[in-house]
Every structure is written in C-alpha cells, then in structure tokens.
Design a protein around this motif. Structure first.
Motif, PDB file in Angstrom:
ATOM      1  N   TRP A  66       0.855  -1.180   0.000  1.00 26.42           N
ATOM      2  CA  TRP A  66       0.000   0.000   0.000  1.00 26.42           C
ATOM      3  C   TRP A  66       0.894   1.233   0.000  1.00 26.42           C
ATOM      4  N   VAL A  67       0.565   2.205  -0.853  1.00 26.83           N
ATOM      5  CA  VAL A  67       1.333   3.443  -0.931  1.00 26.83           C
ATOM      6  C   VAL A  67       0.383   4.631  -0.789  1.00 26.83           C
ATOM      7  N   CYS A  68       0.917   5.806  -0.717  1.00 26.63           N
ATOM      8  CA  CYS A  68       0.143   7.066  -0.596  1.00 26.63           C
ATOM      9  C   CYS A  68      -0.770   7.031   0.614  1.00 26.63           C
ATOM     10  N   ASN A  69      -0.173   6.840   1.784  1.00 28.82           N
ATOM     11  CA  ASN A  69      -0.926   6.809   3.044  1.00 28.82           C
ATOM     12  C   ASN A  69      -2.008   5.741   3.049  1.00 28.82           C
ATOM     13  N   GLU A  71      -3.674   4.339   0.635  1.00 21.97           N
ATOM     14  CA  GLU A  71      -4.805   4.585  -0.257  1.00 21.97           C
ATOM     15  C   GLU A  71      -4.712   3.833  -1.569  1.00 21.97           C
ATOM     16  N   CYS A  72      -3.533   3.544  -2.056  1.00 25.16           N
ATOM     17  CA  CYS A  72      -3.373   2.892  -3.356  1.00 25.16           C
ATOM     18  C   CYS A  72      -2.613   1.578  -3.189  1.00 25.16           C
ATOM     19  N   LEU A  73      -3.149   0.529  -3.770  1.00 25.39           N
ATOM     20  CA  LEU A  73      -2.472  -0.770  -3.746  1.00 25.39           C
ATOM     21  C   LEU A  73      -1.532  -0.843  -4.938  1.00 25.39           C
ATOM     22  N   CYS A  74      -0.275  -1.044  -4.668  1.00 29.29           N
ATOM     23  CA  CYS A  74       0.731  -1.169  -5.717  1.00 29.29           C
ATOM     24  C   CYS A  74       1.011  -2.653  -5.929  1.00 29.29           C
ATOM     25  N   SER A  75       0.446  -3.206  -6.998  1.00 31.59           N
ATOM     26  CA  SER A  75       0.643  -4.628  -7.309  1.00 31.59           C
ATOM     27  C   SER A  75       0.872  -4.761  -8.808  1.00 31.59           C
ATOM     28  N   ALA A  76       1.275  -5.940  -9.236  1.00 34.97           N
ATOM     29  CA  ALA A  76       1.536  -6.170 -10.658  1.00 34.97           C
ATOM     30  C   ALA A  76       0.254  -6.036 -11.470  1.00 34.97           C
ATOM     31  N   GLN A  77      -0.866  -6.576 -10.976  1.00 34.49           N
ATOM     32  CA  GLN A  77      -2.121  -6.505 -11.716  1.00 34.49           C
ATOM     33  C   GLN A  77      -2.629  -5.065 -11.791  1.00 34.49           C
TER      34      GLN A  77
END
Length: 183
Positions: A66-69, A71-77
């Motif tokens: 999770w990034v941006c406090n 708020e956003c899931l950073c994954s390959a998909q």
C-alpha cells in the motif's frame, strides 16, 4: 573510531590497539530454533523430503504494498490495469451497467461468461482505436500470470509432488539427536 590507513612508504606495520566499534549490530541467536518452530514443520514428504504443512505448500502471490498513506495498492495486476487504461474501461462498465452483483462485468470486462459479451468486446475494440494501449492488456495480463507462476515456483519452500500422500512424521536429525527423542 577507525585507524588511519597505512602509508605506502612505511617500513613497519602499525599494531592495532583497539577493535573498531560495530554500529547497529544484533547479537546472533546461537540457541537454534524454538520448540514451537520445530513442531511446525514435522510432516515431510517421503519422495522429496520437503515439508508438507499448509504454510509451506500454499501458493505464494507476487509482492504488493500500500502506498500514498494506505490509499493505493501497488501490485503487478494494478500496474497492468493502469498502464493499459483498463481502469477506464472498468469505470465505464461500472457506471453504465445495471448489475449490482459482486461479480459484475466491471470487475472482469474481458470475460465471456457475463451478459452482453459481444457488446462489451465491441466497445473495447472501438475504444482501442482511441486508446491503443488497451491492446496490450491481454498480453500484459498473461505476463503477470507467468510471473506469478515463476515467483511461486521459486519462493515456495514446501513439497510440490503430484499425487503423493506419503508423509514421514519426524523432526530433522540434528534436532532429534539434541532433544534425545527418537522418531
């Protein structure tokens, strides 16, 4: 505090009088694994000798964070969805369909199992004329699935033998000898 480096023209080497200080050093654990850790991995496959517990044999997924406090899931998909503009297609299908189900066509726009398959594919085909990056979605998704399989194959420590139910219940030899318990 470090000693000064020796000079090339010095004839005799200088003796080290104090040891350099180690910064942020953790003491080594010389006790070995705890009894709880030993009890966890005692079901071993007869064919390959690897652990057959659920933790060791379950498939591993690609790392994500999770990034941006948070708020956003950073994954390959998600990277594939955003880089190929599939998030736009999913948003259009979400807002323009009447389906209130959990598994709507907005979640899987390329699926042929939901209603209006031809209309969805026609819309995506027409939209790919304006957004050609949509054409990269299926190959990129295939690459993510291949990466997932490779990551799972390399990172899963447990048994992967097919059609084997034979299990040896024993602890590793060094542990059995140390505890004095025969298996």
């Amino acid at each position: 505090h470090m000693a000064p480096p020796p000079l090339a023209d010095q004839s005799s080497p200088r003796a080290v009088r104090i040891q350099p200080k180690v910064i942020n050093c953790k003491p080594q654990d010389l006790k070995g694994p705890t009894p709880q850790e030993l009890d966890k991995h005692f079901l071993l496959c007869e064919a390959c000798g690897k652990c057959k517990c659920k933790e060791c044999t379950s498939p591993r997924t690609l790392p994500s964070c999770w990034v941006c406090n948070q708020e956003c899931l950073c994954s390959a998909q998600n990277l594939v969805n955003y880089s190929t503009c599939m998030c736009l297609v999913k948003g259009v299908f979400y807002h323009c369909t009447n389906e209130d189900d959990e598994g709507s066509c907005a979640d899987h726009p390329c699926s042929c199992s939901y209603s209006n398959c031809c209309a969805r594919w026609s819309f995506m085909g027409a939209l790919s004329l304006v957004l050609p990056c949509l054409l990269c979605y299926l190959p990129a998704t295939g690459c993510v699935k291949l990466s997932q399989k490779c990551y799972d194959k390399l990172s899963r420590p447990g048994c992967r033998c097919k059609n084997t139910n034979s299990v040896i219940c024993r602890a590793p030899d060094s542990v059995a000898n140390r505890q004095g318990k025969p298996f």
